[in-house]
Design a protein around this motif. Structure first.
Motif, PDB file in Angstrom:
ATOM      1  N   SER A 137      36.373  -6.113 -62.975  1.00  0.00           N
ATOM      2  CA  SER A 137      36.555  -5.968 -64.411  1.00  0.00           C
ATOM      3  C   SER A 137      35.202  -5.655 -65.033  1.00  0.00           C
ATOM      4  N   GLN A 163      42.134   4.160 -65.569  1.00  0.00           N
ATOM      5  CA  GLN A 163      42.841   4.260 -66.846  1.00  0.00           C
ATOM      6  C   GLN A 163      43.108   2.850 -67.349  1.00  0.00           C
ATOM      7  N   ASP A 165      44.865  -0.481 -68.376  1.00  0.00           N
ATOM      8  CA  ASP A 165      46.164  -1.019 -67.943  1.00  0.00           C
ATOM      9  C   ASP A 165      47.003  -1.406 -69.161  1.00  0.00           C
ATOM     10  N   GLU A 166      48.160  -2.096 -68.935  1.00  0.00           N
ATOM     11  CA  GLU A 166      49.074  -2.370 -70.050  1.00  0.00           C
ATOM     12  C   GLU A 166      48.453  -3.289 -71.109  1.00  0.00           C
ATOM     13  N   ASN A 167      47.404  -4.052 -70.706  1.00  0.00           N
ATOM     14  CA  ASN A 167      46.720  -4.899 -71.695  1.00  0.00           C
ATOM     15  C   ASN A 167      45.532  -4.177 -72.328  1.00  0.00           C
ATOM     16  N   ARG A 170      40.200  -1.789 -69.034  1.00  0.00           N
ATOM     17  CA  ARG A 170      39.775  -0.735 -68.117  1.00  0.00           C
ATOM     18  C   ARG A 170      39.101  -1.353 -66.908  1.00  0.00           C
ATOM     19  N   LYS A 171      39.787  -1.378 -65.763  1.00  0.00           N
ATOM     20  CA  LYS A 171      39.152  -1.850 -64.530  1.00  0.00           C
ATOM     21  C   LYS A 171      38.181  -0.777 -64.044  1.00  0.00           C
TER      22      LYS A 171
END
Ligand code: DAH
Length: 360
Positions: A137, A163, A165-167, A170-171
């Motif tokens: 992260s 890209q 994620d749903e939260n 950005r990883k």
């Protein structure tokens, strides 16, 4: 010739001519089997008068005995013959030289070799190995390591981001092994002594940079861990790694957000005919970054900076592998060319140990 002796001649010749055990079994079934020729003769006995039965019975049973004996003898001849044929075809020439097994002909990649060497060196100094995921992260790769939001150091790392994620998070692919420091401090209580070898990623590619590369991180946290200890650990481990009796190191002030003070370390070397040697010469070569862990990083990871302090360092594994083993180009490390691997790789059963020699 009577019918009986004719049948006997026929059967004995079929038995003698049976080429294998299956053929012989056919003859047995055809004569002594339920519907066989000899059994059929035996079945006629019931209809005979007692006198007839006496003579015919003796003759048929004599035929049966002759056939049974002949079958048994032929069977054992065929058995021996088939065993001999098998022995001849499965012959092993034990005088031939032994063929190399996969374990002998395979080669260990220089990166794995260097990681094993570092593991042996630092295990001897009382360090354990810590690992973390390649996908990190923003928080563990940057924020907890005291990179302020929007700080240019984040850009300097040429980060590969995923890209959101749903939260909306950005990883990223970790740009250094330093997030393993964070994970270690958050999950262990000091004293801590770890090295963290592993894959790292930056959007960069030329003769000395590849998008995926390897680093090893070192971390020591204790009540009194100080720069003197850091210098000693680095010197001892460099001597052991490069397998030289002396190394001279130069500590230059530098900047990393996660250490204060921060330093870059050069080791003394000579460069003759493109060959680099350590422990001699008047040139310097930069090999690692290090420093005292910043109090903010300790605090971010749940370690009380008023009680504990520590030092850390980070080093490129590919680079020290190239220096030690003399490869000029980094890219073939990742090309999986078996000719390169046969040339630069290591024998799988020669595990590096301090007692047995690291690269012997
Ligand atoms: N993470 C740094 C880099 O990738 C290397 C480094 C420097 C690691 C200093 C450290 C350190 O632990 O103290 O450039």
């Amino acid at each position: 010739m009577s019918d009986l002796s004719k049948l006997e001649t026929e059967l004995l010749s079929s038995i003698a001519n049976a080429a294998d055990e299956a053929g012989l079994e056919e003859v047995r079934i055809g004569s002594l089997g339920k519907k066989g020729s000899v059994s059929a003769l035996l079945a006629t006995l019931g209809k005979m008068s007692p006198d007839e039965r006496k003579t015919a019975g003796a003759a048929i049973n004599a035929l049966k005995d002759v056939v049974t004996t002949a079958l048994g003898e032929r069977r054992s001849v065929l058995k021996d013959a088939s065993l001999n044929a098998r022995l001849a075809s499965e012959f092993v020439d034990v005088t031939l030289p032994v063929r190399e097994s996969g374990v002998e002909s395979g080669r260990v990649h220089p990166i794995s070799q260097v990681m094993d060497e570092l593991t042996a060196i630092f295990a001897d100094l009382g360090f354990s190995i810590a690992e973390g995921p390649d996908i990190e992260s923003d928080d563990t790769n940057f924020t907890k390591l005291n990179f302020p939001l929007g700080h240019p150091a984040r850009e300097m790392h040429d980060t590969f981001f995923f890209q959101p994620d749903e939260n909306g998070e950005r990883k990223l692919l970790r740009t250094h092994t330093s997030p393993v420091q964070v994970r270690t401090m958050m999950s262990q209580t000091p004293p801590i002594r770890v090295i963290c070898p592993g894959r790292t990623y930056r959007c960069d590619s030329d003769q000395t940079h590849t998008p995926m590369f390897h680093q090893v991180e070192g971390l020591v946290i204790d009540k009194n861990a100080n720069l003197g200890h850091l210098k000693w650990v680095l010197e001892e481990s460099c001597k052991a790694f490069f397998e030289v009796p002396h190394v001279k190191m130069r500590f230059r002030p530098s900047f990393f957000p996660f250490t204060e003070p921060s330093m870059e370390v050069d080791i003394q070397c000579s460069r003759k005919n493109g060959e680099i040697r350590f422990g001699e010469g008047d040139d310097w070569l930069e090999i690692l970054g290090c420093g005292m862990v910043h109090p903010n990083v300790l605090r971010n990871c749940g370690v009380d900076p008023d009680v504990y302090q520590g030092f850390a360092w980070g080093m490129g594994i590919d680079r020290i592998a190239m220096l030690k083993y003399g490869m000029a180009d980094l890219r073939p490390f990742f090309e999986a060319d078996v000719r390169w691997l046969n040339h630069y790789g290591f024998r799988p059963l020669d595990l590096p140990t301090l007692a047995g020699g690291l690269s012997a």
